[in-house]
Design an enzyme around this catalytic site. Structure first.
Site, PDB file in Angstrom:
ATOM      1  N   CYS A  25     -54.338 -79.443 -26.009  1.00 24.52           N
ATOM      2  CA  CYS A  25     -54.891 -79.560 -27.370  1.00 24.52           C
ATOM      3  C   CYS A  25     -53.819 -80.029 -28.357  1.00 24.52           C
ATOM      4  O   CYS A  25     -52.854 -79.305 -28.616  1.00 24.52           O
ATOM      5  CB  CYS A  25     -55.460 -78.195 -27.770  1.00 24.52           C
ATOM      6  SG  CYS A  25     -55.853 -78.005 -29.500  1.00 24.52           S
ATOM      7  N   CYS A  28     -53.307 -77.880 -31.470  1.00 26.32           N
ATOM      8  CA  CYS A  28     -52.619 -76.641 -31.071  1.00 26.32           C
ATOM      9  C   CYS A  28     -51.101 -76.849 -31.068  1.00 26.32           C
ATOM     10  O   CYS A  28     -50.343 -75.946 -31.434  1.00 26.32           O
ATOM     11  CB  CYS A  28     -53.073 -76.198 -29.685  1.00 26.32           C
ATOM     12  SG  CYS A  28     -54.835 -75.804 -29.563  1.00 26.32           S
TER      13      CYS A  28
END
Length: 104
Positions: free
Chosen positions: A26, A29
């Site tokens: 991600c 993230c």
């Protein structure tokens, strides 16, 4: 000790615990990582930062109804105090944490 038991013990802390639900793949993230490092540097022993990889800990993510990542949650004494999906910026997290630290 099972991961879930360990997680529950950590979030029972009297000091705020910032939990970052993430995955290695991600991109947003990855962008929140410097924010978490800065938070830890600023608040030192007043908070704890915990990262939970949703790919390796799906039970914990499901238990707290994490629907998208990144999701940041703040726990204190085992209770969820605050939660936000998506990228969270340092000023927002700093302001929120100050409330929970001063309430200690």
């Amino acid at each position: 000790m099972r991961a879930n038991s360990r997680f529950k013990n950590i979030i029972k802390s009297d000091r705020p615990v910032v939990v970052d639900f993430y995955a290695d793949w991600c991109q947003p993230c990855k962008e929140i990582q410097p924010v978490l490092i800065e938070l830890k540097n600023e608040f030192k022993q007043d908070i704890r930062v915990l990262k939970v990889n949703v790919d390796f800990n799906p039970y914990i993510a499901n238990q707290f109804q994490v629907k998208s990542i990144p999701t940041v949650m703040i726990f204190k004494s085992g209770d969820l105090q605050w939660s936000k999906e998506g990228l969270v910026l340092l000023p927002e997290l700093t302001d929120i944490l100050k409330k929970y630290i001063s309430a200690s």
